[in-house]
Write an enzyme that holds these catalytic residues in place. Structure first.
Site, PDB file in Angstrom:
ATOM      1  N   THR A 100       0.717  -1.273  -0.116  1.00  0.00           N
ATOM      2  CA  THR A 100      -0.124   0.107   0.037  1.00  0.00           C
ATOM      3  C   THR A 100       0.998   1.229   0.171  1.00  0.00           C
ATOM      4  OG1 THR A 100      -1.551  -1.251   1.388  1.00  0.00           O
ATOM      5  CG2 THR A 100      -1.802   1.139   1.310  1.00  0.00           C
ATOM      6  N   HIS A 157       1.141   6.943 -14.101  1.00  0.00           N
ATOM      7  CA  HIS A 157       0.173   5.827 -13.584  1.00  0.00           C
ATOM      8  C   HIS A 157      -1.152   6.196 -14.263  1.00  0.00           C
ATOM      9  CE1 HIS A 157       3.218   5.280 -10.622  1.00  0.00           C
ATOM     10  NE2 HIS A 157       2.788   3.947 -10.675  1.00  0.00           N
ATOM     11  N   LYS A 161      -5.496   5.832 -10.158  1.00  0.00           N
ATOM     12  CA  LYS A 161      -4.614   5.794  -8.989  1.00  0.00           C
ATOM     13  C   LYS A 161      -4.798   7.193  -7.985  1.00  0.00           C
ATOM     14  CE  LYS A 161       0.218   5.707  -7.453  1.00  0.00           C
ATOM     15  NZ  LYS A 161      -0.044   4.625  -6.549  1.00  0.00           N
TER      16      LYS A 161
HETATM   17  N1  LIG Z   1       4.249  -1.564  -3.619  1.00  0.00           N
HETATM   18  C1  LIG Z   1       4.184  -2.120  -4.905  1.00  0.00           C
HETATM   19  O1  LIG Z   1       4.650  -2.751  -5.706  1.00  0.00           O
HETATM   20  C2  LIG Z   1       2.574  -1.783  -5.471  1.00  0.00           C
HETATM   21  C3  LIG Z   1       1.600  -0.642  -4.759  1.00  0.00           C
HETATM   22  N2  LIG Z   1       0.430  -0.610  -5.293  1.00  0.00           N
HETATM   23  C4  LIG Z   1      -0.450  -0.047  -4.104  1.00  0.00           C
HETATM   24  O2  LIG Z   1      -1.379  -0.890  -3.769  1.00  0.00           O
HETATM   25  C5  LIG Z   1      -2.430  -0.198  -3.338  1.00  0.00           C
HETATM   26  C6  LIG Z   1      -3.865  -0.828  -4.172  1.00  0.00           C
HETATM   27  O3  LIG Z   1      -4.036  -0.592  -5.519  1.00  0.00           O
HETATM   28  P1  LIG Z   1      -4.870  -1.210  -6.613  1.00  0.00           P
HETATM   29  O4  LIG Z   1      -5.047  -2.942  -6.325  1.00  0.00           O
HETATM   30  O5  LIG Z   1      -4.531  -0.744  -7.997  1.00  0.00           O
HETATM   31  O6  LIG Z   1      -6.073  -0.783  -5.975  1.00  0.00           O
HETATM   32  P2  LIG Z   1      -7.675  -1.202  -5.938  1.00  0.00           P
HETATM   33  O7  LIG Z   1      -8.551  -0.119  -5.368  1.00  0.00           O
HETATM   34  O8  LIG Z   1      -7.989  -1.734  -7.349  1.00  0.00           O
HETATM   35  O9  LIG Z   1      -7.690  -2.182  -4.848  1.00  0.00           O
HETATM   36  C7  LIG Z   1      -7.774  -2.220  -3.443  1.00  0.00           C
HETATM   37  C8  LIG Z   1      -8.694  -2.900  -2.934  1.00  0.00           C
HETATM   38  O10 LIG Z   1      -8.784  -2.996  -1.424  1.00  0.00           O
HETATM   39  C9  LIG Z   1     -10.022  -3.049  -0.816  1.00  0.00           C
HETATM   40  N3  LIG Z   1      -9.876  -2.378   0.541  1.00  0.00           N
HETATM   41  C10 LIG Z   1     -10.098  -1.107   0.915  1.00  0.00           C
HETATM   42  N4  LIG Z   1     -10.277  -0.993   2.202  1.00  0.00           N
HETATM   43  C11 LIG Z   1     -10.411  -2.456   2.642  1.00  0.00           C
HETATM   44  C12 LIG Z   1     -10.766  -2.860   3.751  1.00  0.00           C
HETATM   45  N5  LIG Z   1     -10.707  -1.962   4.901  1.00  0.00           N
HETATM   46  N6  LIG Z   1     -10.905  -4.224   4.038  1.00  0.00           N
HETATM   47  C13 LIG Z   1     -10.601  -5.017   2.913  1.00  0.00           C
HETATM   48  N7  LIG Z   1     -10.310  -4.485   1.787  1.00  0.00           N
HETATM   49  C14 LIG Z   1     -10.413  -3.230   1.686  1.00  0.00           C
HETATM   50  C15 LIG Z   1     -10.793  -2.208  -2.028  1.00  0.00           C
HETATM   51  O11 LIG Z   1     -12.118  -2.427  -1.784  1.00  0.00           O
HETATM   52  P3  LIG Z   1     -13.053  -1.165  -2.400  1.00  0.00           P
HETATM   53  O12 LIG Z   1     -12.910  -1.351  -3.904  1.00  0.00           O
HETATM   54  O13 LIG Z   1     -14.475  -1.918  -1.985  1.00  0.00           O
HETATM   55  O14 LIG Z   1     -12.662  -0.305  -1.485  1.00  0.00           O
HETATM   56  C16 LIG Z   1      -9.900  -2.858  -3.326  1.00  0.00           C
HETATM   57  O15 LIG Z   1     -10.681  -4.093  -3.663  1.00  0.00           O
HETATM   58  C17 LIG Z   1      -2.300   1.198  -3.701  1.00  0.00           C
HETATM   59  O16 LIG Z   1      -1.823   1.899  -2.451  1.00  0.00           O
HETATM   60  C18 LIG Z   1      -1.309   1.300  -4.573  1.00  0.00           C
HETATM   61  O17 LIG Z   1      -0.495   2.236  -4.957  1.00  0.00           O
HETATM   62  C19 LIG Z   1       0.048  -0.898  -6.549  1.00  0.00           C
HETATM   63  C20 LIG Z   1       0.821  -1.695  -7.268  1.00  0.00           C
HETATM   64  C21 LIG Z   1       2.237  -2.201  -6.881  1.00  0.00           C
HETATM   65  O1  LIG Z   2      -1.125   2.277  -7.831  1.00  0.00           O
HETATM   66  C1  LIG Z   2      -0.402   1.880  -8.591  1.00  0.00           C
HETATM   67  O2  LIG Z   2      -0.887   1.038  -9.658  1.00  0.00           O
HETATM   68  C2  LIG Z   2       0.968   1.376  -8.310  1.00  0.00           C
HETATM   69  N1  LIG Z   2       1.729   1.799  -7.293  1.00  0.00           N
HETATM   70  C3  LIG Z   2       2.647   1.882  -6.674  1.00  0.00           C
HETATM   71  C4  LIG Z   2       3.303   2.927  -6.643  1.00  0.00           C
HETATM   72  O3  LIG Z   2       2.809   4.178  -5.877  1.00  0.00           O
HETATM   73  O4  LIG Z   2       4.482   3.522  -6.850  1.00  0.00           O
HETATM   74  C5  LIG Z   2       3.537   0.970  -7.247  1.00  0.00           C
HETATM   75  C6  LIG Z   2       3.419   0.911  -8.905  1.00  0.00           C
HETATM   76  O5  LIG Z   2       4.209   1.992  -9.958  1.00  0.00           O
HETATM   77  C7  LIG Z   2       1.784   0.910  -9.429  1.00  0.00           C
END
Ligand SMILES: NC(=O)C1=CN([C@@H]2O[C@H](COP(=O)(O)OP(=O)(O)OC[C@H]3O[C@@H](n4cnc5c(N)ncnc54)[C@H](OP(=O)(O)O)[C@@H]3O)[C@@H](O)[C@H]2O)C=CC1
Ligand SMILES: O=C(O)C1=N[C@H](C(=O)O)C[C@H](O)C1
Length: 270
Positions: A100, A157, A161
């Site tokens: 996250t 992105h 996002k």
């Molecule tokens: N570190 C890394 O390598 C990467 C990090 N990320 C990060 O990951 C995070 C998620 O990205 P992404 O998958 O695109 O986002 P999404 O919005 O597609 O997914 C997030 C999910 O978490 C759920 N969620 C939110 N709150 C809760 C809760 N309290 N309990 C259970 N589930 C919950 C959401 O549900 P709902 O839709 O109902 O709110 C949703 O299904 C972001 O912060 C992103 O920046 C992404 C890619 C790579």
């Molecule tokens: O939200 C995304 O999609 C991603 N989030 C991460 C970030 O905030 O850097 C990692 C990746 O770039 C994808």
């Protein structure tokens, strides 16, 4: 014995990629999947949702009960949810892999407190390429001094996002700041608009673009007089981050409590 993993936010873009990555990894088994209470996905099979066919794991809205059956949790959700999950993972003494982004310094302090009870791996980017890039950025920033080279970080992105700059941009900024021996929060300039004045020497600039379906593009530009060094990474598939997260979980399994980075997992020094 196979590591038993839970995916929280299992219905999200990353959640589904994580379910697929666990399914493809020997030594890892999906035992639980969690979404927020009230989500229309509660009760659905996490494997079917992720496109790999039924896995017999129904999406639950009870993280505490789910964590009790597991060795680790993969968490790419929101800062508020991650703080809650860090408390539960600490209680269950299981590894917590946090992808996250957008956490505040108060959130990070709570995560650090939870890491006194369980191993936590947290990184703004779980890919091998970005973590190697961070090491290269640190080296380049150390070698090219602030009087001669200005550092700017550009990221793009997808349009969904919600946080900026990206976690990866901040991770790369931290690497640049370490190379320059400065504190990022004191050196960073986030976005410019209007009559900003000339660039202040030694600052690290950030620019964020949003649009379409871009998975994640990052460039660190070291701009000098008459030349520019550009170090870039382009992510083409979320599976990249998901595979990194599963690798982090296997690495963290039965490790001592503590807060670890992806560079610890991958063994990449500066
Ligand atoms: N570190 C890394 O390598 C990467 C990090 N990320 C990060 O990951 C995070 C998620 O990205 P992404 O998958 O695109 O986002 P999404 O919005 O597609 O997914 C997030 C999910 O978490 C759920 N969620 C939110 N709150 C809760 C809760 N309290 N309990 C259970 N589930 C919950 C959401 O549900 P709902 O839709 O109902 O709110 C949703 O299904 C972001 O912060 C992103 O920046 C992404 C890619 C790579
Ligand atoms: O939200 C995304 O999609 C991603 N989030 C991460 C970030 O905030 O850097 C990692 C990746 O770039 C994808």
């Amino acid at each position: 014995m196979s590591m038993r993993l839970v995916v929280v936010g299992a219905g999200g873009r990353m959640g589904r990629a994580l379910v697929r990555a666990i399914h493809e990894t020997e030594g890892a088994t999906l035992v639980g999947a969690v979404e927020r209470s009230g989500s229309p996905l509660i009760g659905e099979d996490a494997g079917t949702l992720a496109g790999v066919g039924p896995l017999g794991v129904a999406i639950s809205d009870d993280p505490l009960a789910t964590f009790a059956t597991a060795d680790g949790v993969l968490d790419f959700t929101t800062p508020a949810a991650t703080i809650e999950f860090a408390g539960y993972a600490a209680q269950a003494r299981i590894a917590h892999i946090i992808g996250t982004t957008g956490c505040t310094s108060e959130d990070d302090a709570k995560i650090a407190a939870a890491a006194r009870h369980a191993p936590i791996v947290k990184s703004g980017n779980m890919s091998l390429g970005v973590n190697l890039l961070a090491a290269l950025v640190e080296q380049a920033s150390r070698a090219l001094n602030a009087a001669d080279f200005d550092i700017e970080i550009v990221e793009m992105h997808h349009k969904h996002k919600v946080d900026a700059p990206s976690g990866t941009a901040i991770l790369l900024g931290e690497a640049a700041a370490a190379g320059r021996k400065v504190v990022l929060s004191e050196a960073s300039v986030r976005g410019r608009d209007g009559i900003t004045g000339a660039r202040e020497e030694g600052t690290i600039g950030f620019a964020s673009l949003r649009g379409g379906s871009v998975v994640g593009d990052h460039s660190v530009i070291l701009a000098g007089a008459g030349e520019r060094l550009v170090l870039s990474h382009h992510a083409e598939d979320r599976g990249l981050f998901a595979r990194g997260a599963v690798k982090a979980a296997l690495w963290a399994h039965e490790r001592k409590p503590g807060l670890y980075s992806m560079r610890d997992v991958l063994g990449i020094g500066a």
